[in-house]
Enzyme design. Sequence first.
Site, PDB file in Angstrom:
ATOM      1  N   HIS A   1      -0.610  -1.995  -4.690  1.00 33.17           N
ATOM      2  CA  HIS A   1       0.424  -3.029  -4.698  1.00 33.17           C
ATOM      3  C   HIS A   1       1.613  -2.528  -3.908  1.00 33.17           C
ATOM      4  O   HIS A   1       1.935  -1.333  -3.935  1.00 33.17           O
ATOM      5  CB  HIS A   1       0.840  -3.345  -6.142  1.00 33.17           C
ATOM      6  CG  HIS A   1       1.633  -4.616  -6.268  1.00 33.17           C
ATOM      7  ND1 HIS A   1       2.986  -4.674  -6.023  1.00 33.17           N
ATOM      8  CD2 HIS A   1       1.262  -5.871  -6.615  1.00 33.17           C
ATOM      9  CE1 HIS A   1       3.416  -5.909  -6.222  1.00 33.17           C
ATOM     10  NE2 HIS A   1       2.389  -6.653  -6.582  1.00 33.17           N
TER      11      HIS A   1
ATOM     12  N   ASP B   1      -4.286  -9.196  -9.283  1.00 36.96           N
ATOM     13  CA  ASP B   1      -5.057 -10.165  -8.495  1.00 36.96           C
ATOM     14  C   ASP B   1      -6.555  -9.907  -8.577  1.00 36.96           C
ATOM     15  O   ASP B   1      -7.363 -10.829  -8.488  1.00 36.96           O
ATOM     16  CB  ASP B   1      -4.604 -10.122  -7.031  1.00 36.96           C
ATOM     17  CG  ASP B   1      -3.133 -10.468  -6.875  1.00 36.96           C
ATOM     18  OD1 ASP B   1      -2.728 -11.503  -7.413  1.00 36.96           O
ATOM     19  OD2 ASP B   1      -2.406  -9.713  -6.221  1.00 36.96           O
TER      20      ASP B   1
END
Length: 431
Positions: A308, A366
Site C-alpha cells: 500500500h 483490496d
Amino acid sequence: MTDAPRTAKLTFDDKELELPMYSPTAGPDVIDITKLYAQGGVFTYDPGFTSTASCDSAITYIDGGKGELLYRGYSIDELAESSNYIEVCYILLFGELPTKAQLKKFSDRITKHTMVHDQMQQMFRGFRRDAHPMAIMCGVVGALSAFYHDSTDISDPEQREHASVRMIAKIPTIAAMAYKYSVGQPFVYPDNKLDYASNFLRMCFAVPAEEYVVDPILAKAMDRIFTLHADHEQNASTSTVRLAGSSGANPFACIAAGIACLWGPAHGGANQACLEMLREIGTVDRIPEFVARAKDKNDPFRLMGFGHRVYKNFDPRAKVMKESADEVLELMGIENNETLKVAKELEKIALEDPYFKEKKLYPNVDFYSGIILDAMGFPTSMFTPIFALSRTVGWITQWQEMLNDPSQKIGRPRQLYKGATQRPYVELDKR
C-alpha cells in the site's frame, strides 16, 4: 495544532527566512510555508503533494509505519469488531461516540431519507443500458442539487447537516439503482425495517417476483466493507472534494467530484484490478510465473492487492477483511473455486516469501474485498460504486470540516512553469 514555538530556517541566495513549525497531536512536525512567496518570492515544488499538508484535520489519522488507522481516535480494529457503519458515520460526523438515544435518532434520520425523488428514475433511463455504474453515479449524485434545493446553502449549518444526512441515506439507493439498471431489472425501493447494509443488499439482489431474505453473514461482511472504507485521510478523492468545496460549490456537486476521482484505476479500482489479476493467473500452477514477473525489475507487471502506498508495514483493514472473506466463502460454499485457490496460494506466498516480507508486500484490503464482493454476486463494475458508497461519509465529513475552518481559502496550487516565454505573434500569411 499547537502554537509555533519553533522555527525552521531556510537560506537561499542572499535571503534567510524563518518559517513557523507546528507539532500535531500525532505524526511528523509541519513547516508552515504559507508566507514563503510573500517573504521569499519562491514556491515549493511537490508533485502529488506527497510532502505537503493541505489542511489541518481532526478526523482520520494513519500511521503507515505502524499499520494504524484511527477514526476520531478510535482504532479501525475495534470499530470493525464492535461497532457498525451507522455508528461510524456518527463518530466521523460529530467526533464522539453516540449515546444509545443519539444513535437511534441519527439512524432514524438516515432511514427516513433513503428514498430518492421519483422523477430521478427518468434520469437513469437516459443512460445507455451498458453504461458503467460509476458514470451513472457521477451524473445522478451531481443532479441531487436540482431536486433538494433546501440543502444547498453552504452558509447555513442546518442545511449542511441536512445535506450530509441525505447523502449518506441516498447513496446506497442510487448505487443499487445504477446496478439494477445495468442488468435490466426493475428498481427495488428501500425497506425501512432493515439495517443499512441489509437494505443495500436487498435493493441490489431482490426482484418483485420472489421474496428475498438477506443473510446476516453477508450483511455483516457488507457493513464491514462500508466501515473499513469510510474515510482514509487526505487521499486523491477526498482532496478533490475539499478542492471543489473550497470554491463554494454545493455539497452534491462536491461529492460527485469525489466519485469521479475515485473512478480512476489508480485510486478506487484496486479491488477490481486485483480480482481481474487473479482471474488472469487462472490456476495455481501459473502463480510462479506471475510471481517471477513481479520480482523482475524490467517487467512492468505488478501484483495487485499487495502492499500500500501509505501503509509501509501492513494494512490494518486487511486482517478484518480476511475474517469476513473466510465467513462469506464458507457460507456461499465456494472455498474450492479456482480463483479462490489462486488467491489463497498468493496470500500464503506473500506472508512467507522473503522478497515479499522484505518489501512489505502484505495482502491489503483490496485483495480481500474484491473476493468478498465477487462471492456475493456483484460484477466487477460495481466494486468502485460500493467503494464510493462507503466513502461518502468521509467525503461529507471532510467537506464539513473544511467549511468550518477559518484558515481555508479557495484551492490554488502553483506550478513550475517550463513553457515558452513571451514571443511575438506572426500573422498567418507570414509563417
